[in-house]
Design a protein around this motif. Structure first.
Motif, PDB file in Angstrom:
ATOM      1  N   ILE A  48       0.854  -1.188   0.000  1.00 14.96           N
ATOM      2  CA  ILE A  48       0.000   0.000   0.000  1.00 14.96           C
ATOM      3  C   ILE A  48       0.888   1.236   0.000  1.00 14.96           C
ATOM      4  N   SER A  49       0.489   2.186  -0.809  1.00 17.35           N
ATOM      5  CA  SER A  49       1.269   3.402  -0.951  1.00 17.35           C
ATOM      6  C   SER A  49       0.491   4.562  -0.328  1.00 17.35           C
ATOM      7  N   LEU A  50       1.162   5.313   0.525  1.00 20.56           N
ATOM      8  CA  LEU A  50       0.519   6.471   1.173  1.00 20.56           C
ATOM      9  C   LEU A  50       0.839   7.686   0.306  1.00 20.56           C
ATOM     10  N   THR A  51      -0.110   8.121  -0.485  1.00 19.42           N
ATOM     11  CA  THR A  51       0.210   9.091  -1.528  1.00 19.42           C
ATOM     12  C   THR A  51      -0.217  10.516  -1.164  1.00 19.42           C
ATOM     13  N   SER A  52       0.437  11.452  -1.817  1.00 17.70           N
ATOM     14  CA  SER A  52       0.127  12.876  -1.719  1.00 17.70           C
ATOM     15  C   SER A  52       1.243  13.602  -2.459  1.00 17.70           C
ATOM     16  N   LEU A  53       1.204  14.917  -2.455  1.00 17.05           N
ATOM     17  CA  LEU A  53       2.304  15.659  -3.055  1.00 17.05           C
ATOM     18  C   LEU A  53       3.543  15.623  -2.171  1.00 17.05           C
ATOM     19  N   SER A  54       3.353  15.395  -0.875  1.00 11.74           N
ATOM     20  CA  SER A  54       4.483  15.461   0.052  1.00 11.74           C
ATOM     21  C   SER A  54       4.154  14.687   1.330  1.00 11.74           C
ATOM     22  N   THR A  55       4.154  13.353   1.200  1.00 12.58           N
ATOM     23  CA  THR A  55       3.628  12.513   2.283  1.00 12.58           C
ATOM     24  C   THR A  55       4.396  12.650   3.591  1.00 12.58           C
ATOM     25  N   ALA A  56       5.711  12.813   3.521  1.00 14.21           N
ATOM     26  CA  ALA A  56       6.489  12.884   4.763  1.00 14.21           C
ATOM     27  C   ALA A  56       6.149  14.143   5.563  1.00 14.21           C
ATOM     28  N   ASP A  57       5.432  15.084   4.944  1.00 15.46           N
ATOM     29  CA  ASP A  57       5.007  16.270   5.688  1.00 15.46           C
ATOM     30  C   ASP A  57       3.806  15.994   6.593  1.00 15.46           C
ATOM     31  N   HIS A  58       3.112  14.864   6.402  1.00 19.53           N
ATOM     32  CA  HIS A  58       1.916  14.610   7.208  1.00 19.53           C
ATOM     33  C   HIS A  58       2.296  14.579   8.686  1.00 19.53           C
ATOM     34  N   SER A  59       1.560  15.337   9.476  1.00 25.33           N
ATOM     35  CA  SER A  59       1.960  15.527  10.879  1.00 25.33           C
ATOM     36  C   SER A  59       1.831  14.246  11.702  1.00 25.33           C
ATOM     37  N   GLN A  60       1.053  13.249  11.210  1.00 27.24           N
ATOM     38  CA  GLN A  60       0.890  12.006  11.980  1.00 27.24           C
ATOM     39  C   GLN A  60       1.461  10.797  11.233  1.00 27.24           C
ATOM     40  N   LEU A  61       2.387  11.060  10.304  1.00 30.96           N
ATOM     41  CA  LEU A  61       2.864   9.949   9.468  1.00 30.96           C
ATOM     42  C   LEU A  61       3.535   8.849  10.293  1.00 30.96           C
ATOM     43  N   GLU A  62       4.373   9.253  11.234  1.00 33.13           N
ATOM     44  CA  GLU A  62       5.075   8.213  12.007  1.00 33.13           C
ATOM     45  C   GLU A  62       4.078   7.351  12.779  1.00 33.13           C
ATOM     46  N   GLU A  63       3.036   7.991  13.324  1.00 30.72           N
ATOM     47  CA  GLU A  63       1.997   7.225  14.053  1.00 30.72           C
ATOM     48  C   GLU A  63       1.296   6.256  13.087  1.00 30.72           C
ATOM     49  N   VAL A  64       0.967   6.747  11.895  1.00 27.66           N
ATOM     50  CA  VAL A  64       0.291   5.899  10.900  1.00 27.66           C
ATOM     51  C   VAL A  64       1.163   4.696  10.561  1.00 27.66           C
ATOM     52  N   LEU A  65       2.449   4.949  10.308  1.00 26.20           N
ATOM     53  CA  LEU A  65       3.347   3.853   9.932  1.00 26.20           C
ATOM     54  C   LEU A  65       3.485   2.838  11.067  1.00 26.20           C
ATOM     55  N   ARG A  66       3.647   3.341  12.281  1.00 27.61           N
ATOM     56  CA  ARG A  66       3.789   2.415  13.423  1.00 27.61           C
ATOM     57  C   ARG A  66       2.568   1.511  13.542  1.00 27.61           C
ATOM     58  N   ARG A  67       1.379   2.131  13.424  1.00 32.53           N
ATOM     59  CA  ARG A  67       0.141   1.353  13.588  1.00 32.53           C
ATOM     60  C   ARG A  67      -0.001   0.326  12.465  1.00 32.53           C
ATOM     61  N   LEU A  68       0.344   0.740  11.240  1.00 35.28           N
ATOM     62  CA  LEU A  68       0.203  -0.199  10.115  1.00 35.28           C
ATOM     63  C   LEU A  68       1.223  -1.329  10.204  1.00 35.28           C
ATOM     64  N   PHE A  69       2.461  -0.981  10.569  1.00 37.65           N
ATOM     65  CA  PHE A  69       3.471  -2.035  10.687  1.00 37.65           C
ATOM     66  C   PHE A  69       3.085  -3.023  11.797  1.00 37.65           C
ATOM     67  N   ARG A  70       2.510  -2.475  12.879  1.00 36.66           N
ATOM     68  CA  ARG A  70       2.096  -3.353  13.993  1.00 36.66           C
ATOM     69  C   ARG A  70       0.978  -4.286  13.520  1.00 36.66           C
ATOM     70  N   ARG A  71       0.027  -3.707  12.791  1.00 36.57           N
ATOM     71  CA  ARG A  71      -1.129  -4.495  12.325  1.00 36.57           C
ATOM     72  C   ARG A  71      -0.692  -5.611  11.374  1.00 36.57           C
ATOM     73  N   PHE A  72       0.341  -5.332  10.556  1.00 38.73           N
ATOM     74  CA  PHE A  72       0.749  -6.318   9.540  1.00 38.73           C
ATOM     75  C   PHE A  72       2.097  -6.967   9.881  1.00 38.73           C
ATOM     76  N   GLU A  73       2.376  -7.010  11.184  1.00 35.22           N
ATOM     77  CA  GLU A  73       3.658  -7.533  11.667  1.00 35.22           C
ATOM     78  C   GLU A  73       4.011  -8.895  11.061  1.00 35.22           C
ATOM     79  N   ASP A  74       2.991  -9.780  11.037  1.00 28.64           N
ATOM     80  CA  ASP A  74       3.262 -11.154  10.595  1.00 28.64           C
ATOM     81  C   ASP A  74       2.887 -11.376   9.130  1.00 28.64           C
TER      82      ASP A  74
END
Ligand code: SF4
Length: 615
Positions: free
Chosen positions: A302-328
């Motif tokens: 899954i790709s988190l798209t936008s003109l400048s995704t790393a600018d999203h103020s909650q990106l690290e939280e989103v990534l942590r939650r998604l990585f946790r959800r799809f750990e296995d």
């Protein structure tokens, strides 16, 4: 209306990639009995068009309407279009294999200038008259929209209406207006007047050239068309069950748009200007929709798209939650559009935990002086630190985007790109374990500056193609010999882009002449022939060189002056002058409003997911 499948099927054995022309993919929605049909077209091949997120979003919105079918259309490649013409098969929609001409509405995304002839090709194959004025009551309404709609004039005669701005709400309003008009047996002309009353909708036939050449609105229509803006991205959910293609397509993965807009303020960037203000989606909504999309489609990326995704103020939280959800699970999460200054060490480590795709950064210019002039607020130290962090975290592939021919650029600026790439390579090598250094590569891509409407550089001309080629040679000579793969955009296609991007309505005749001479799929290098366009410009009396290269005067009425993107002209002009003085302008999502005018003009505001401003 009868299904064309019996006539289409025999053609498929004779053409390349027949999977482009068939349906029944996972997620395709069929509504054979719908009373109202919308054909949604991306003006390129299936594999390019299927990657278009806007098409998925609009299809999802239309799927929520009762009794409305939304069907996909792409442009057949030249072998298929020849076979269709020979067999008398008109352009058809994928889902029901019905003629496009039998739909009530044909919506066409206008992604960039090199697709303009594809639009004419599709209309002709469909049997729909090319010009809006030639269409009769029974023809579908032909509606445009998308990035290149911000200067709609070169294509204006071919469209009944063009939406300027975000489509999520307007598409429903246009369908509702057309259905209501049909119910009361309104004429085509009456229907177009109704559409012109919808915010963001431009009906070109209601605007004619006045004595000074500027377009004048007919009575009862607004003088300027105000861009439509979706004020709250979370008000519209992401499409979580998009169509999953059988065949390989560009960007074959699930996507979620995490934010819209970018106010970093790069002075050449049209998207960064016309999609303001920044509107972030909430982390909860992104995580919810990402999980739902992966389950519905079966994609493993899954790709988190936008003109400048790393600018999203909650990106690290989103990534942590998604990585946790799809750990296995074997799921990759990619962040395609990164900025050097928002790519933190923790983000590098976080993303390095998933599948490692290549990293892409766009310093755009080799020298700090030119980066300041274009307002690319990134320093060399930031780039080198970021590369060290990324390669230290395990990345091994890097792509860097630059531009040639930017306003104020000198030979020293071009040569400086080579020096910067050398230092990037050295830092990347240093951060890579010795055993892995052999395969280390940096891909460098150099596009040519094309002046775009609604940007601070909209008044600038483009460099002549010969000068662009000279600077490209300079760039090649300045590049390190080992570890770099250099590519650049062809100067001739960039020239055509500039002519069309800066053009007015008189360009329509040239576009039609070029298409009649065989121009189609101009974005495909094997298909592009400048000579077709040169002949078309000559035969229609267009001085293409002047259109591409001559700057506009600052007090001139521009071909797109009747389109109100919300940006204040005074802001764009001030930004142009600041470029020449090398003065940077800050991003308003991190600090104070810098007065571009969009928020007050469009009654919108910056939306940062956590509230307040970023940072
Ligand atoms: S009006 Fe101000 S806050 Fe809004 S996008 Fe423009 S600069 Fe940013």
């Amino acid at each position: 209306m009868s299904d064309l499948w019996e006539r289409v099927q025999p053609l498929l054995a004779r053409v390349e990639r027949p999977s482009r022309y068939i349906d029944r993919e996972w997620g395709a929605v069929h509504r054979p009995d719908a009373a109202y049909r919308v054909a949604l077209m991306y003006p390129d091949t299936y594999e390019v068009g299927m990657a278009n997120q806007a098409l998925q979003v609009l299809a999802d919105r239309l799927a929520g309407l009762d009794d409305v079918a939304c069907e996909r259309v792409f442009v057949p490649w030249t072998d298929m279009s020849a076979a269709m013409r020979a067999a008398g098969v008109p352009l058809y929609t994928l889902e029901s294999c019905l003629p496009v001409a039998g739909c009530q509405m044909l919506g066409i995304t206008i992604p960039h200038e090199l697709t303009y002839t594809n639009i004419l090709e599709a209309l002709d194959l469909a049997g729909i008259p090319l010009r809006a004025e030639e269409r009769s009551e029974g023809d579908p309404l032909v509606i445009g929209g998308g990035p290149s709609a911000h200067n709609p004039e070169p294509l204006a005669p071919f469209f009944d209406a063009i939406l300027i701005g975000d489509g999520e709400e307007a598409v429903l309003e246009m369908v509702a207006a057309h259905r209501a008009a049909r119910e009361r047996s309104a004429t085509r002309a009456e229907t177009l007047r109704d559409l012109a009353g919808i915010e963001g909708v431009y009906v070109p036939s209601l605007y004619v050239a006045g004595p000074d050449g500027a377009l004048v609105a007919s009575a009862g229509t607004p003088e300027r068309i105000t861009r439509r803006v979706l004020r709250d991205l979370d008000a519209v959910s992401s499409p979580v069950c998009p169509v999953v293609p059988y065949a390989d397509v560009v960007h074959d993965r699930a996507t979620i748009e995490v934010l819209r807009g970018c106010s970093r303020g790069c002075r050449f960037c049209q998207a960064g200007m016309v999609y303001r203000p920044v509107r972030e989606r909430q982390a909860d909504a992104i995580v919810r929709d990402a999980i739902a999309t992966l389950f519905c489609t079966g994609y493993e990326e899954i790709s988190l798209t936008s003109l400048s995704t790393a600018d999203h103020s909650q990106l690290e939280e989103v990534l942590r939650r998604l990585f946790r959800r799809f750990e296995d699970a074997d799921v990759a999460i990619s962040v395609p559009s990164l900025r050097v200054d928002s790519f933190t060490l923790s983000l590098a480590r976080l993303l390095g935990g998933g599948k490692r795709s290549g990293l892409t950064f766009a310093p755009e210019a080799g020298s700090q002086r030119l980066r300041d002039a274009i307002n690319k607020n990134v320093t060399e130290d930031e780039l080198l630190e970021t590369v060290a962090a990324a390669f230290g975290a395990g990345w091994r592939r890097l792509k860097l985007y630059f531009m040639v021919g930017l306003p104020t650029e000198t030979d020293e600026d071009v040569v400086a790109i080579g020096g910067l790439v050398s230092r990037v390579l050295a830092v990347a090598r240093e951060a890579t374990p010795p055993a892995e250094r052999g395969g280390l590569r940096v891909a460098v891509s150099a596009s040519t500056f094309v002046p775009k409407a609604h940007t601070p550089f909209q008044w600038e001309g483009q460099l002549p193609a010969g000068e662009v080629r000279r600077r490209q040679s300079l760039l090649r000579d300045a590049m390190p010999r080992r570890g770099v793969e250099l590519s650049w955009h062809d100067a001739e296609t960039s020239f055509l882009e500039a002519v069309l991007a800066r053009g007015d309505r008189s360009l329509a005749d040239a576009i039609e002449a070029a298409w009649r001479a065989g121009a189609v799929f101009d974005a495909w290098s094997e298909r592009f022939e400048l000579s077709r366009w040169t002949a078309a410009f000559e035969s229609t009396g267009i001085d293409a060189g002047a259109r591409a290269h001559d700057p506009f005067a600052e007090d001139e009425t521009l071909p797109w002056s009747h389109i109100d993107s919300g940006l204040a002209r005074s802001f764009l002009l001030a930004e142009r002058h600041r470029a020449y003085e090398g003065i940077i302008t800050e991003d308003c999502t991190f600090g104070d409003c810098t007065g571009c005018g969009v928020c007050p003009a469009l009654s919108a505001d910056v939306v940062v997911a956590g509230g307040g401003r970023r940072g």
